[in-house]
Design a protein around this motif. Structure first.
Motif, PDB file in Angstrom:
ATOM      1  N   LEU A  28       0.829  -1.206   0.000  1.00  0.00           N
ATOM      2  CA  LEU A  28       0.000   0.000   0.000  1.00  0.00           C
ATOM      3  C   LEU A  28       0.865   1.259   0.000  1.00  0.00           C
ATOM      4  CD1 LEU A  28      -2.760  -1.114   2.541  1.00  0.00           C
ATOM      5  CD2 LEU A  28      -2.965  -0.964   0.047  1.00  0.00           C
ATOM      6  N   GLU A  29       1.934   1.248   0.796  1.00  0.00           N
ATOM      7  CA  GLU A  29       2.841   2.400   0.838  1.00  0.00           C
ATOM      8  C   GLU A  29       3.569   2.577  -0.488  1.00  0.00           C
ATOM      9  OE1 GLU A  29       5.386   1.935   4.249  1.00  0.00           O
ATOM     10  OE2 GLU A  29       3.666   1.957   5.625  1.00  0.00           O
ATOM     11  N   LYS A  30       4.036   1.486  -1.052  1.00  0.00           N
ATOM     12  CA  LYS A  30       4.767   1.539  -2.323  1.00  0.00           C
ATOM     13  C   LYS A  30       3.913   2.165  -3.424  1.00  0.00           C
ATOM     14  CE  LYS A  30       6.833  -1.434  -5.832  1.00  0.00           C
ATOM     15  NZ  LYS A  30       7.121  -2.798  -6.250  1.00  0.00           N
ATOM     16  N   HIS A  31       2.631   1.825  -3.447  1.00  0.00           N
ATOM     17  CA  HIS A  31       1.733   2.318  -4.491  1.00  0.00           C
ATOM     18  C   HIS A  31       0.937   3.550  -4.040  1.00  0.00           C
ATOM     19  CE1 HIS A  31       2.686  -0.985  -7.129  1.00  0.00           C
ATOM     20  NE2 HIS A  31       2.550  -1.807  -6.112  1.00  0.00           N
ATOM     21  N   ASP A  32       1.225   4.038  -2.826  1.00  0.00           N
ATOM     22  CA  ASP A  32       0.579   5.230  -2.268  1.00  0.00           C
ATOM     23  C   ASP A  32      -0.944   5.150  -2.406  1.00  0.00           C
ATOM     24  OD1 ASP A  32       0.508   7.680  -0.967  1.00  0.00           O
ATOM     25  OD2 ASP A  32       0.602   8.818  -2.842  1.00  0.00           O
ATOM     26  N   ILE A  33      -1.502   4.072  -1.848  1.00  0.00           N
ATOM     27  CA  ILE A  33      -2.944   3.843  -1.939  1.00  0.00           C
ATOM     28  C   ILE A  33      -3.461   3.348  -0.591  1.00  0.00           C
ATOM     29  CG2 ILE A  33      -2.693   1.472  -2.781  1.00  0.00           C
ATOM     30  CD1 ILE A  33      -5.159   1.989  -4.545  1.00  0.00           C
ATOM     31  N   ASP A  34      -4.681   3.709  -0.279  1.00  0.00           N
ATOM     32  CA  ASP A  34      -5.360   3.223   0.913  1.00  0.00           C
ATOM     33  C   ASP A  34      -6.045   1.909   0.555  1.00  0.00           C
ATOM     34  OD1 ASP A  34      -8.175   3.286   2.571  1.00  0.00           O
ATOM     35  OD2 ASP A  34      -6.511   4.167   3.705  1.00  0.00           O
ATOM     36  N   ALA A  35      -6.083   0.971   1.475  1.00  0.00           N
ATOM     37  CA  ALA A  35      -6.687  -0.341   1.206  1.00  0.00           C
ATOM     38  C   ALA A  35      -8.124  -0.212   0.705  1.00  0.00           C
ATOM     39  CB  ALA A  35      -6.641  -1.212   2.458  1.00  0.00           C
ATOM     40  N   LYS A  36      -8.857   0.782   1.197  1.00  0.00           N
ATOM     41  CA  LYS A  36     -10.258   0.955   0.793  1.00  0.00           C
ATOM     42  C   LYS A  36     -10.398   1.350  -0.673  1.00  0.00           C
ATOM     43  CE  LYS A  36     -11.777   2.031   5.406  1.00  0.00           C
ATOM     44  NZ  LYS A  36     -12.306   3.010   6.335  1.00  0.00           N
ATOM     45  N   LYS A  37      -9.308   1.783  -1.297  1.00  0.00           N
ATOM     46  CA  LYS A  37      -9.337   2.159  -2.709  1.00  0.00           C
ATOM     47  C   LYS A  37      -9.049   0.969  -3.635  1.00  0.00           C
ATOM     48  CE  LYS A  37      -9.934   6.592  -2.101  1.00  0.00           C
ATOM     49  NZ  LYS A  37     -11.109   7.293  -2.525  1.00  0.00           N
ATOM     50  N   LEU A  38      -8.659  -0.167  -3.058  1.00  0.00           N
ATOM     51  CA  LEU A  38      -8.404  -1.363  -3.866  1.00  0.00           C
ATOM     52  C   LEU A  38      -9.716  -1.910  -4.418  1.00  0.00           C
ATOM     53  CD1 LEU A  38      -5.890  -3.330  -1.608  1.00  0.00           C
ATOM     54  CD2 LEU A  38      -5.378  -2.226  -3.794  1.00  0.00           C
TER      55      LEU A  38
END
Length: 87
Positions: A28-38
């Motif tokens: 999540l950090e590597k792709h700069d995304i919050d889990a809820k956005k997956l």
């Protein structure tokens, strides 16, 4: 009662695995995304049930790709879908 069918044995079902929590955070950090956005996958999905994933888990799905060789996708396991929104 008949023999239990394992959905994971089907040729068209790609490999699904639960991502360990520490590794999930790194992804999540590597792709700069919050889990809820997956993209989501319901916990009632037969594969989710088969591998024992629970709501909040992140799954890694690895499938063969004619162009990329292997394609890796991530999905967040959620409880249910309500009115088009998944929670």
């Amino acid at each position: 009662m008949g023999k239990k069918y394992n959905v994971m044995d089907h040729d068209l079902v790609p490999r699904h695995e639960i991502v360990p929590e520490e590794e999930a955070q790194e992804i999540l950090e590597k792709h700069d995304i919050d889990a809820k956005k997956l993209p989501k996958i319901l916990k009632s999905d037969p594969v989710v049930k088969e591998i024992g994933a629970k709501s909040g888990d992140i799954l890694r799905i690895t499938r063969d790709s004619p162009t990329a060789g292997k394609a890796i996708l991530y999905r967040l396991v959620v409880d249910e879908e309500i009115g088009g929104d998944i929670f």
